[in-house]
Design an enzyme around this catalytic site. Structure first.
Site, PDB file in Angstrom:
ATOM      1  N   LYS A 112     -10.984 -22.803  -2.989  1.00  0.00           N
ATOM      2  CA  LYS A 112     -11.608 -22.853  -4.308  1.00  0.00           C
ATOM      3  C   LYS A 112     -13.136 -22.941  -4.196  1.00  0.00           C
ATOM      4  O   LYS A 112     -13.674 -23.246  -3.125  1.00  0.00           O
ATOM      5  CB  LYS A 112     -11.069 -24.057  -5.078  1.00  0.00           C
ATOM      6  CG  LYS A 112      -9.569 -23.980  -5.387  1.00  0.00           C
ATOM      7  CD  LYS A 112      -9.149 -25.150  -6.272  1.00  0.00           C
ATOM      8  CE  LYS A 112      -7.677 -25.065  -6.640  1.00  0.00           C
ATOM      9  NZ  LYS A 112      -7.304 -26.078  -7.654  1.00  0.00           N
TER      10      LYS A 112
ATOM     11  N   TYR B 104      -2.771 -19.464 -13.673  1.00  0.00           N
ATOM     12  CA  TYR B 104      -2.564 -20.815 -14.202  1.00  0.00           C
ATOM     13  C   TYR B 104      -1.890 -20.762 -15.578  1.00  0.00           C
ATOM     14  O   TYR B 104      -2.195 -21.578 -16.457  1.00  0.00           O
ATOM     15  CB  TYR B 104      -3.897 -21.560 -14.272  1.00  0.00           C
ATOM     16  CG  TYR B 104      -4.401 -22.074 -12.929  1.00  0.00           C
ATOM     17  CD1 TYR B 104      -3.538 -22.683 -12.010  1.00  0.00           C
ATOM     18  CD2 TYR B 104      -5.749 -21.969 -12.592  1.00  0.00           C
ATOM     19  CE1 TYR B 104      -4.004 -23.161 -10.787  1.00  0.00           C
ATOM     20  CE2 TYR B 104      -6.216 -22.447 -11.368  1.00  0.00           C
ATOM     21  CZ  TYR B 104      -5.344 -23.042 -10.479  1.00  0.00           C
ATOM     22  OH  TYR B 104      -5.805 -23.531  -9.275  1.00  0.00           O
TER      23      TYR B 104
ATOM     24  N   ASN C 168     -10.452 -29.651  -6.209  1.00  0.00           N
ATOM     25  CA  ASN C 168      -9.551 -30.162  -5.175  1.00  0.00           C
ATOM     26  C   ASN C 168      -9.319 -29.184  -4.016  1.00  0.00           C
ATOM     27  O   ASN C 168      -8.231 -29.127  -3.450  1.00  0.00           O
ATOM     28  CB  ASN C 168      -8.242 -30.655  -5.801  1.00  0.00           C
ATOM     29  CG  ASN C 168      -7.514 -29.557  -6.545  1.00  0.00           C
ATOM     30  OD1 ASN C 168      -7.990 -28.431  -6.618  1.00  0.00           O
ATOM     31  ND2 ASN C 168      -6.354 -29.871  -7.074  1.00  0.00           N
TER      32      ASN C 168
ATOM     33  N   HIS D 234      -5.901 -24.110  -3.542  1.00  0.00           N
ATOM     34  CA  HIS D 234      -4.631 -23.837  -4.209  1.00  0.00           C
ATOM     35  C   HIS D 234      -3.626 -23.419  -3.147  1.00  0.00           C
ATOM     36  O   HIS D 234      -3.981 -22.684  -2.219  1.00  0.00           O
ATOM     37  CB  HIS D 234      -4.773 -22.687  -5.216  1.00  0.00           C
ATOM     38  CG  HIS D 234      -3.433 -22.131  -5.621  1.00  0.00           C
ATOM     39  ND1 HIS D 234      -2.641 -22.726  -6.571  1.00  0.00           N
ATOM     40  CD2 HIS D 234      -2.701 -21.082  -5.143  1.00  0.00           C
ATOM     41  CE1 HIS D 234      -1.502 -22.055  -6.673  1.00  0.00           C
ATOM     42  NE2 HIS D 234      -1.505 -21.045  -5.816  1.00  0.00           N
TER      43      HIS D 234
ATOM     44  N   GLU E 206       2.398 -14.574  -6.431  1.00  0.00           N
ATOM     45  CA  GLU E 206       0.951 -14.783  -6.257  1.00  0.00           C
ATOM     46  C   GLU E 206       0.377 -13.846  -5.199  1.00  0.00           C
ATOM     47  O   GLU E 206      -0.720 -13.294  -5.375  1.00  0.00           O
ATOM     48  CB  GLU E 206       0.681 -16.254  -5.919  1.00  0.00           C
ATOM     49  CG  GLU E 206       0.995 -17.161  -7.119  1.00  0.00           C
ATOM     50  CD  GLU E 206       0.915 -18.650  -6.820  1.00  0.00           C
ATOM     51  OE1 GLU E 206       0.655 -19.045  -5.651  1.00  0.00           O
ATOM     52  OE2 GLU E 206       1.109 -19.439  -7.771  1.00  0.00           O
TER      53      GLU E 206
END
Ligand code: UDP
Ligand code: MG
Length: 153
Positions: free
Chosen positions: A9, A49, A112, A115, A126
């Site tokens: 990320k 998402y 965080n 993913h 994905e």
């Protein structure tokens, strides 16, 4: 062998942790089947998402995920989806166990670090969402015999 989908990320890019995170996956014995840098946009994030679009934090999540380009990866290994989820740790870095990626590298529930797909079914969706078939490579590590027993491959 099973595949999983990873995003390093913007928090990872901004904090120059790309090498540290990828090193963990490589040291574990996982095979990098695909890797590239890309800029995410709102369209792909609303798909990725979709389970979160109605949550109050969704606008800041989208903004955060578009803050810099990201690095997307396909990792390959036996039971790799559950192995990588365990390596990544709990969603909120402050709750993630020490020794996990989020537990060692972060302090935020949103920023965080990574993913990782949460099931083999979602991993397949994905991977197909973010990679063209020709961007995924089927090869073995020269060290494969030291990573798995013959009946595990
Ligand atoms: N997220 C957030 N606030 C929350 C829950 C999630 O900002 O209360 C963000 C966080 O970046 C998380 C992402 O939304 O990684 C996806 O949420 P999910 O529940 O799928 O967690 P994950 O699978 O990433 O652990
Ligand atoms: Mg998730």
């Amino acid at each position: 062998m099973e595949q999983t989908f990873i995003i390093l990320k913007p928090s990872t890019i901004s904090r120059s942790l790309v090498g540290d995170v990828i090193t963990r996956f490589q040291r574990k014995g996982l095979i990098i089947a695909g890797i590239k840098m890309m800029q995410l946009d709102e369209k792909i994030l609303r798909e990725h998402y979709a389970h979160l679009v109605d949550r109050p934090f969704f606008p800041t999540l989208v903004k955060s995920m578009m803050a810099t380009p990201v690095i997307v990866m396909v990792l390959k290994g036996k039971d790799v989806v559950s192995v990588v989820r365990a390596m990544v740790g709990a969603t909120n870095c402050r709750n993630a166990a020490p020794g996990t990626i989020r537990g060692d590298f972060g302090m935020s529930g949103q920023e965080n670090i990574v993913h990782a797909s949460d099931s083999p079914e979602n991993a397949a969706i994905e991977v197909a969402r973010f990679f063209k078939p020709e961007e995924i490579f089927d090869y073995d590590l020269a060290t494969i015999a030291s990573i798995y027993a013959p009946d595990e491959r």
